[in-house]
Write an enzyme that holds these catalytic residues in place. Structure first.
Site, PDB file in Angstrom:
ATOM      1  N   ASP A   8       0.818  -1.232   0.000  1.00 33.87           N
ATOM      2  CA  ASP A   8       0.000   0.000   0.000  1.00 33.87           C
ATOM      3  C   ASP A   8       0.842   1.268   0.000  1.00 33.87           C
ATOM      4  O   ASP A   8       0.490   2.246  -0.654  1.00 33.87           O
ATOM      5  CB  ASP A   8      -1.056  -0.002   1.134  1.00 33.87           C
ATOM      6  CG  ASP A   8      -0.515  -0.134   2.537  1.00 33.87           C
ATOM      7  OD1 ASP A   8       0.691  -0.407   2.707  1.00 33.87           O
ATOM      8  OD2 ASP A   8      -1.308   0.045   3.487  1.00 33.87           O
TER       9      ASP A   8
ATOM     10  N   GLY B  91      -3.052  -8.307  14.495  1.00 36.80           N
ATOM     11  CA  GLY B  91      -2.897  -7.903  13.101  1.00 36.80           C
ATOM     12  C   GLY B  91      -4.234  -7.724  12.407  1.00 36.80           C
ATOM     13  O   GLY B  91      -4.338  -7.871  11.195  1.00 36.80           O
TER      14      GLY B  91
ATOM     15  N   ASP C 208      -5.524  -0.267   5.961  1.00 30.33           N
ATOM     16  CA  ASP C 208      -6.356  -0.689   7.096  1.00 30.33           C
ATOM     17  C   ASP C 208      -7.543   0.251   7.297  1.00 30.33           C
ATOM     18  O   ASP C 208      -8.682  -0.181   7.487  1.00 30.33           O
ATOM     19  CB  ASP C 208      -5.523  -0.740   8.384  1.00 30.33           C
ATOM     20  CG  ASP C 208      -4.302  -1.630   8.244  1.00 30.33           C
ATOM     21  OD1 ASP C 208      -4.246  -2.408   7.269  1.00 30.33           O
ATOM     22  OD2 ASP C 208      -3.408  -1.541   9.097  1.00 30.33           O
TER      23      ASP C 208
HETATM   24  C1  GLA Z   1      -0.021  -2.688   8.440  1.00 28.85           C
HETATM   25  C2  GLA Z   1      -0.199  -1.257   7.909  1.00 28.85           C
HETATM   26  C3  GLA Z   1      -0.799  -1.260   6.507  1.00 28.85           C
HETATM   27  C4  GLA Z   1      -0.053  -2.214   5.586  1.00 28.85           C
HETATM   28  C5  GLA Z   1       0.153  -3.583   6.245  1.00 28.85           C
HETATM   29  C6  GLA Z   1       1.011  -4.490   5.413  1.00 28.85           C
HETATM   30  O1  GLA Z   1      -1.264  -3.280   8.655  1.00 28.85           O
HETATM   31  O2  GLA Z   1      -1.032  -0.513   8.767  1.00 28.85           O
HETATM   32  O3  GLA Z   1      -0.821   0.056   5.989  1.00 28.85           O
HETATM   33  O4  GLA Z   1       1.163  -1.655   5.161  1.00 28.85           O
HETATM   34  O5  GLA Z   1       0.740  -3.460   7.525  1.00 28.85           O
HETATM   35  O6  GLA Z   1       0.383  -4.842   4.250  1.00 28.85           O
END
Ligand code: GLA
Length: 361
Positions: free
Chosen positions: A18, A102, A150
């Site tokens: 992203d 996560g 996210d």
């Molecule tokens: C975290 C970050 C996101 C993205 C993910 C990996 O969740 O908040 O912006 O970079 O890691 O894909």
């Protein structure tokens, strides 16, 4: 009292893409943060799940709070910068989203608070403008240079669908999830916080490698070309591998969308396996517990599985046949517990709509 809710997310594929304008394919999940609030002069919130409370000025100013209050204050400040009138709120917050798994509990918190603050101030805000404010709030609150995935997943979610988001143009579309597949999340028990993880370092290493592409986006080059260009620029093996992950991962997102639309299970299995291997070997954000969980899920009947989220701990996502999904999850969890002594937290989840105001529950 008014009620606002924002879901967490699980990412099917498109990891660490992203923040370089790549593709991601997350879904908003049926777990998240709920707020029950009424208008007030300040922002005061309590929570049974989170330690401590929040008490800041309606524009988020004042002494920076600790813990989860940092995200609330930072978001209020970001919305103030966008012109939101400083209307406050008082109330309580509940969460059924495990923190450190996560599943983007901080993004869900930001999007719930932001939705409420915008509504209480009658301040119109496009979902992606709110998501971008949340992304900036994350950096303001804890100094982590996250991408927009996210927060975007939490506001753009569509029931029964994953969201294909182009993080360069912010164009997005909902991709139907096949009804015969269930989405399972299994938490390794290795708790992950972006703060203090290697997240910022990975991003810096990637940017070093991308500089060798001479202004081309990692989506415009093929993997061999990208590796050759990075090597020729002498950026070092680590940066070469970071670039290779991102270039190949963007392609896997497109292929995964096609496989979902075709109901092609062997392709889904291969793509998620390749994605996991690339995160493990080229981006180096997996941990042995996640590798083990992915292997066990496949061994116990999952259609496809890989680590999900930023890595350094957290959870795996598995696509499982909707019929018998519980058994696959239970057998995988039991095998993991037998090997590690940790009983993994498991969720069979469904894709839900994004953040918004809700009726009284
Ligand atoms: C975290 C970050 C996101 C993205 C993910 C990996 O969740 O908040 O912006 O970079 O890691 O894909």
């Amino acid at each position: 009292m008014r009620h606002f809710a924002a879901p967490g997310r699980v990412n099917l594929i498109g990891e660490h893409t992203d923040y370089s304008g790549g593709l991601v394919l997350p879904l908003a999940i049926d777990r998240g943060i709920r707020l029950r609030v009424e208008p007030s002069d300040r922002i005061t919130l309590t929570s049974e799940q989170f330690d401590g409370g929040v008490d800041v000025a309606a524009d988020g100013s004042g002494d920076a709070p600790e813990g989860w209050g940092r995200y609330v204050a930072a978001l209020a400040q970001e919305l103030g910068d966008l012109g939101r009138p400083p209307a406050g709120m008082a109330g309580s917050l509940t969460s059924d989203l495990p923190a450190g798994a996560g599943l983007s509990s901080s993004a869900a918190l930001e999007m719930a608070v932001g939705t409420a603050l915008a509504a209480l101030a009658d301040f119109p805000l496009e979902p992606l403008a709110l998501a971008a404010a949340g992304q900036r709030a994350e950096r303001r609150a804890v100094g982590v240079p996250v991408g927009i995935m996210d927060q975007a997943a939490s506001v753009l979610g569509v029931a029964g669908h994953a969201i294909l988001l182009d993080c360069a143009s912010l164009a997005h579309r909902a991709v139907p999830l096949p009804p015969d597949l269930a989405v399972a999340v299994l938490h390794s028990g290795v708790s992950r916080e972006l703060e203090g993880s290697g997240y910022g370092r990975r991003r810096a290493e990637l940017e070093q490698g991308l500089a060798a592409l001479g202004g081309r986006s990692p989506r415009e080059v093929d993997p061999d070309e990208a590796v050759a260009a990075a090597r020729a620029a002498g950026v070092g093996d680590v940066a070469v591998r970071r670039v290779r992950h991102v270039v190949t991962e963007n392609r896997r997102v497109e292929a995964t969308v096609a496989a979902l639309e075709a109901g092609d299970r062997p392709a889904l299995r291969r793509l998620l396996e390749e994605g996991h291997a690339s995160l493990r070997d080229d981006y180096e954000v997996s941990v042995p517990e996640l590798d083990l969980l992915v292997g066990l899920a496949l061994e116990h009947g999952a259609v496809a599985a890989r680590m999900t989220g930023g890595g350094f701990g957290g959870a795996i996502v598995a696509l499982v046949d909707a019929e018998g999904a519980e058994q696959v999850v239970t057998a995988t969890a039991a095998a993991y517990a037998a090997r590690t002594g940790t009983d993994p937290l498991t969720l069979l989840t469904t894709a839900v709509d994004g953040a918004g105001e809700r009726e009284e529950p």
